[in-house]
Write an enzyme that holds these catalytic residues in place. Structure first.
Site, PDB file in Angstrom:
ATOM      1  N   LEU A   8       0.834  -1.197   0.000  1.00 38.10           N
ATOM      2  CA  LEU A   8       0.000   0.000   0.000  1.00 38.10           C
ATOM      3  C   LEU A   8       0.876   1.256   0.000  1.00 38.10           C
ATOM      4  O   LEU A   8       1.618   1.499   0.948  1.00 38.10           O
ATOM      5  CB  LEU A   8      -0.897   0.020   1.245  1.00 38.10           C
ATOM      6  CG  LEU A   8      -1.726  -1.240   1.498  1.00 38.10           C
ATOM      7  CD1 LEU A   8      -2.514  -1.102   2.790  1.00 38.10           C
ATOM      8  CD2 LEU A   8      -2.649  -1.529   0.313  1.00 38.10           C
ATOM      9  N   ALA A   9       0.779   2.020  -1.081  1.00 28.44           N
ATOM     10  CA  ALA A   9       1.679   3.174  -1.198  1.00 28.44           C
ATOM     11  C   ALA A   9       1.009   4.361  -1.878  1.00 28.44           C
ATOM     12  O   ALA A   9       1.644   5.136  -2.573  1.00 28.44           O
ATOM     13  CB  ALA A   9       2.935   2.772  -1.977  1.00 28.44           C
ATOM     14  N   ARG A  15       1.220  14.014   7.263  1.00 22.30           N
ATOM     15  CA  ARG A  15       1.981  14.372   8.461  1.00 22.30           C
ATOM     16  C   ARG A  15       3.454  14.688   8.163  1.00 22.30           C
ATOM     17  O   ARG A  15       4.160  15.229   8.995  1.00 22.30           O
ATOM     18  CB  ARG A  15       1.864  13.234   9.497  1.00 22.30           C
ATOM     19  CG  ARG A  15       0.476  13.143  10.104  1.00 22.30           C
ATOM     20  CD  ARG A  15       0.195  11.798  10.757  1.00 22.30           C
ATOM     21  NE  ARG A  15      -0.141  10.760   9.780  1.00 22.30           N
ATOM     22  CZ  ARG A  15      -0.561   9.543  10.099  1.00 22.30           C
ATOM     23  NH1 ARG A  15      -0.668   9.190  11.365  1.00 22.30           N
ATOM     24  NH2 ARG A  15      -0.849   8.659   9.157  1.00 22.30           N
ATOM     25  N   GLY A 140      -2.856   1.167  15.549  1.00 19.62           N
ATOM     26  CA  GLY A 140      -4.096   0.449  15.825  1.00 19.62           C
ATOM     27  C   GLY A 140      -3.847  -0.577  16.926  1.00 19.62           C
ATOM     28  O   GLY A 140      -2.863  -1.308  16.881  1.00 19.62           O
ATOM     29  N   TYR A 365      44.678  24.347  -6.288  1.00 18.42           N
ATOM     30  CA  TYR A 365      43.558  23.938  -7.140  1.00 18.42           C
ATOM     31  C   TYR A 365      44.134  23.280  -8.383  1.00 18.42           C
ATOM     32  O   TYR A 365      44.929  23.895  -9.113  1.00 18.42           O
ATOM     33  CB  TYR A 365      42.693  25.136  -7.559  1.00 18.42           C
ATOM     34  CG  TYR A 365      41.705  24.732  -8.622  1.00 18.42           C
ATOM     35  CD1 TYR A 365      40.656  23.847  -8.305  1.00 18.42           C
ATOM     36  CD2 TYR A 365      41.824  25.150  -9.939  1.00 18.42           C
ATOM     37  CE1 TYR A 365      39.768  23.416  -9.277  1.00 18.42           C
ATOM     38  CE2 TYR A 365      40.941  24.719 -10.924  1.00 18.42           C
ATOM     39  CZ  TYR A 365      39.917  23.857 -10.586  1.00 18.42           C
ATOM     40  OH  TYR A 365      39.050  23.412 -11.543  1.00 18.42           O
ATOM     41  N   ASN A 385      42.573  27.106 -15.333  1.00 14.80           N
ATOM     42  CA  ASN A 385      42.028  26.296 -16.432  1.00 14.80           C
ATOM     43  C   ASN A 385      40.960  27.022 -17.228  1.00 14.80           C
ATOM     44  O   ASN A 385      40.544  26.562 -18.269  1.00 14.80           O
ATOM     45  CB  ASN A 385      41.457  24.978 -15.895  1.00 14.80           C
ATOM     46  CG  ASN A 385      40.374  25.191 -14.855  1.00 14.80           C
ATOM     47  OD1 ASN A 385      40.340  26.208 -14.171  1.00 14.80           O
ATOM     48  ND2 ASN A 385      39.483  24.231 -14.748  1.00 14.80           N
ATOM     49  N   ARG A 439      59.355  35.963 -12.730  1.00 18.09           N
ATOM     50  CA  ARG A 439      59.058  36.907 -11.658  1.00 18.09           C
ATOM     51  C   ARG A 439      60.105  38.009 -11.691  1.00 18.09           C
ATOM     52  O   ARG A 439      61.190  37.843 -12.252  1.00 18.09           O
ATOM     53  CB  ARG A 439      59.027  36.194 -10.295  1.00 18.09           C
ATOM     54  CG  ARG A 439      60.352  35.616  -9.886  1.00 18.09           C
ATOM     55  CD  ARG A 439      60.247  34.865  -8.554  1.00 18.09           C
ATOM     56  NE  ARG A 439      61.551  34.365  -8.204  1.00 18.09           N
ATOM     57  CZ  ARG A 439      61.797  33.129  -7.766  1.00 18.09           C
ATOM     58  NH1 ARG A 439      60.812  32.250  -7.645  1.00 18.09           N
ATOM     59  NH2 ARG A 439      63.013  32.769  -7.466  1.00 18.09           N
TER      60      ARG A 439
HETATM   61  C1  UD1 Z   1      -2.047   2.013   9.734  1.00 20.31           C
HETATM   62  C2  UD1 Z   1      -3.082   1.100  10.381  1.00 20.31           C
HETATM   63  C3  UD1 Z   1      -2.786   0.993  11.876  1.00 20.31           C
HETATM   64  C4  UD1 Z   1      -1.375   0.477  12.083  1.00 20.31           C
HETATM   65  C5  UD1 Z   1      -0.355   1.352  11.328  1.00 20.31           C
HETATM   66  C6  UD1 Z   1       0.999   0.685  11.363  1.00 20.31           C
HETATM   67  C7  UD1 Z   1      -5.201   1.315   9.182  1.00 20.31           C
HETATM   68  C8  UD1 Z   1      -6.543   1.950   9.163  1.00 20.31           C
HETATM   69  N1  UD1 Z   1      -4.415   1.645  10.193  1.00 20.31           N
HETATM   70  O1  UD1 Z   1      -2.228   3.312  10.277  1.00 20.31           O
HETATM   71  O2  UD1 Z   1      -3.695   0.080  12.472  1.00 20.31           O
HETATM   72  O3  UD1 Z   1      -1.073   0.456  13.466  1.00 20.31           O
HETATM   73  O4  UD1 Z   1      -0.738   1.503   9.954  1.00 20.31           O
HETATM   74  O5  UD1 Z   1       1.984   1.471  10.779  1.00 20.31           O
HETATM   75  O6  UD1 Z   1      -4.900   0.524   8.310  1.00 20.31           O
HETATM   76  N2  UD1 Z   1      -2.522   4.027   2.022  1.00 20.31           N
HETATM   77  C9  UD1 Z   1      -3.037   3.872   0.754  1.00 20.31           C
HETATM   78  N3  UD1 Z   1      -4.270   4.359   0.464  1.00 20.31           N
HETATM   79  C10 UD1 Z   1      -5.039   4.955   1.398  1.00 20.31           C
HETATM   80  C11 UD1 Z   1      -4.531   5.113   2.706  1.00 20.31           C
HETATM   81  C12 UD1 Z   1      -3.266   4.627   2.987  1.00 20.31           C
HETATM   82  O7  UD1 Z   1      -2.364   3.329  -0.122  1.00 20.31           O
HETATM   83  O8  UD1 Z   1      -6.166   5.348   1.058  1.00 20.31           O
HETATM   84  C13 UD1 Z   1      -1.174   3.518   2.319  1.00 20.31           C
HETATM   85  C14 UD1 Z   1      -0.233   4.617   2.753  1.00 20.31           C
HETATM   86  O9  UD1 Z   1       0.461   5.133   1.636  1.00 20.31           O
HETATM   87  C15 UD1 Z   1       0.706   3.896   3.725  1.00 20.31           C
HETATM   88  C16 UD1 Z   1      -0.127   2.733   4.247  1.00 20.31           C
HETATM   89  O10 UD1 Z   1      -1.250   2.616   3.386  1.00 20.31           O
HETATM   90  O11 UD1 Z   1       1.847   3.396   3.079  1.00 20.31           O
HETATM   91  C17 UD1 Z   1      -0.605   2.965   5.666  1.00 20.31           C
HETATM   92  O12 UD1 Z   1      -1.335   4.170   5.717  1.00 20.31           O
HETATM   93  P1  UD1 Z   1      -1.145   5.230   6.885  1.00 20.31           P
HETATM   94  O13 UD1 Z   1      -2.014   6.396   6.603  1.00 20.31           O
HETATM   95  O14 UD1 Z   1       0.270   5.470   7.134  1.00 20.31           O
HETATM   96  O15 UD1 Z   1      -1.784   4.424   8.110  1.00 20.31           O
HETATM   97  P2  UD1 Z   1      -1.545   4.628   9.655  1.00 20.31           P
HETATM   98  O16 UD1 Z   1      -2.340   5.778  10.120  1.00 20.31           O
HETATM   99  O17 UD1 Z   1      -0.114   4.640   9.946  1.00 20.31           O
HETATM  100 CA    CA Z   2       1.699   4.540   8.678  1.00 17.37          CA
END
Ligand code: UD1
Ligand code: CA
Length: 460
Positions: A8-9, A15, A140, A365, A385, A439
């Protein structure tokens, strides 16, 4: 049964307060996401899909070949992101689906494999990765019933005071049975504080159905996610510690490993000594017996065996065997120091080839230049140079003695064994073995001081 992985990225990483997508922030020379993708790939899934969204183009660019991506147009939550990936994975019934967040750079392939195996061995609907945190803020919480069975994961902002005291947290890393993930996600709503579709809620759905849920615990480091700059620095420190431990186990000596900053791409040989405040980046290599530091920054540079480099900056430079660099040298791109050569105190070089046993000890240099073997460049020498329009080269032969404070106005060639007189501005080629002096002759006015005083201050 095959294993499919989802990373998931897509999130922005609000933040971080940065225009750079969060997963592209670098730690130890590589973006957060690269660390995660490398670990996932090492765990050997049959298929890997990265969910991208915020800054998708940039994120896709850094992904290795063979990694599939899917766009999450709106970031509606981690559960929503996982759904997008499931759409491209197709039929996952009976498969293991590994889900890993792109912001946890310390996750290891070994732990991911352990999670995958555990899910399969127990034929569980999901195996989730947890960790214990002295300060669980932001994570979480894993909620268990009286018998210790997992009943769900509650996000910090949705938790009550009692739940906030739970120190076992979910790290957003799971191995699901494909069908269970699909089914549970379809039932997850968005009635939470953020109005998002939480992947964590899939666990609650499965628990309510009495589906088998198992968990494995990992250490705090592996589970850490990066949401802000403080956590980014913390992750970098932990990765650095891991990397440095690895190098020390391979025979690298570090006087203070907390103060050695290596990119993951750097290569070191056993028998290298690194002193504090050394930064080695990019494709830099250091050969056996070299001593580097204190205070060296080297990027894309090769540091040869038994060489000594301290208090210096190297960019795209090559340092030969037993060569000496610094203190306070700046070796710019194209610098090649031969074996047993020296670029000493306050010396800057650029596009300069310095032959074996040749020395530039102080305050010089040397740019766009080639120096042969066993030559000595006197203090304060400058290769001029640049004529204001173009760059020109200086050639210095073997066994040359360049006098202190010589200006070598390029293009110019100094023949083998030639000398230049201190303070000379050399504009013409010098023949082998000759002395070139340019010189004014020194003259002397006897008793000058007394005469001057008599004229200017006769009463003193
Ligand atoms: C999440 C977990 C939390 C856990 C923590 C661990 C959820 C709701 N919460 O919180 O329980 O303790 O990670 O680090 O899952 N992302 C997407 N699409 C979205 C939202 C997020 O791809 O719509 C990706 C973000 O880019 C990130 C990852 O998911 O890489 C986690 O999202 P992030 O917002 O960091 O979640 P946390 O609040 O850290
Ligand atoms: Ca996170």
């Amino acid at each position: 049964m095959s294993v499919r992985a989802i990373v998931l990225a897509a999130g922005q990483g609000t933040r971080m307060k940065s225009s750079l997508p969060k997963v592209l922030h670098p730690v130890a020379g590589a973006p957060l996401l690269k660390w995660v993708v490398d670990a996932v790939r090492q765990a050997g899934p049959d298929q890997l899909v990265v969910v991208v969204g915020h800054g998708a183009d940039e994120v896709e660019k850094m992904l290795p070949d063979g990694v599939q991506t899917v766009i999450q147009k709106e970031q509606l939550g981690t559960g929503h992101a996982a759904r997008q990936a499931l759409d491209v994975l197709g039929d996952v019934e009976g498969d293991t689906v590994l889900v890993v967040p792109g912001d946890s750079p310390l996750i290891s392939a070994a732990t991911l494999s352990r999670l995958i195996e555990r899910r399969a061995a127990d034929d569980a609907a999901v195996a989730l990765l947890t960790t214990r945190k002295a300060d669980p803020t932001g994570y979480g919480r894993v909620v268990r019933d009286g018998a210790g069975a997992i009943v769900g994961i509650i996000e910090e902002r949705d938790a009550d005071d009692g739940q906030r005291l739970i120190d076992e947290v979910a790290v957003s890393t799971y191995a699901f049975e494909g069908g269970a993930l699909l089914k549970s996600l379809s039932r997850v709503g968005s009635s939470n504080d953020q109005g998002e579709i939480y992947l964590t809620d899939a666990i609650g759905v499965l628990a309510a159905e009495k589906a088998p849920i198992v968990s494995i615990e990992t250490d705090e480091s592996e589970g850490m996610g990066v949401n802000d700059h403080e956590q980014l620095a913390d992750a970098a420190r932990r990765l650095r510690r891991r990397l440095n431990q690895q190098w020390m186990s391979e025979g690298v000596r570090m006087v203070d490993p907390e103060r050695v900053y290596l990119d993951a791409t750097v290569q070191l040989e056993a028998g290298v000594t690194l002193l504090p405040d050394v930064y080695l980046e990019g494709s830099t290599t250091v050969a056996a017996g070299a001593q580097v530091g204190p205070s060296v920054f080297a990027e894309d540079s090769q540091i040869g065996p038994e060489s000594h480099v301290w208090y210096s900056v190297l960019r795209g430079a090559t340092v030969g065997a037993r060569a000496e660099v610094g203190p306070f040298a700046s070796l710019r791109p194209g610098t090649v120091l031969g074996p047993d050569s020296k670029a000493g105190t306050f010396v800057e070089t650029k596009n300069a080839i310095v032959g074996p046993h040749s020395k530039i000890p102080h305050l010089s240099y040397v740019g766009d230049a080639e120096i042969g073997e066993g030559s000595n460049i006197g203090a304060g020498t400058i290769t001029c140079n640049y004529d204001g329009f173009e760059k020109h080269s200086t050639r210095i032969g073997d066994g040359v003695r360049i006098g202190s404070d010589t200006m070598l106005v390029a293009p110019v060639t100094i023949g083998d064994g030639a000398w230049t007189g201190a303070g000379s501005t050399i504009t013409k080629d010098v023949s082998p073995g000759a002395l070139a002096v340019e010189r004014a002759k020194q003259r002397e006015i006897p008793d000058y001081a007394a005469k001057k005083r008599a004229k200017k201050a006769p009463d003193e």
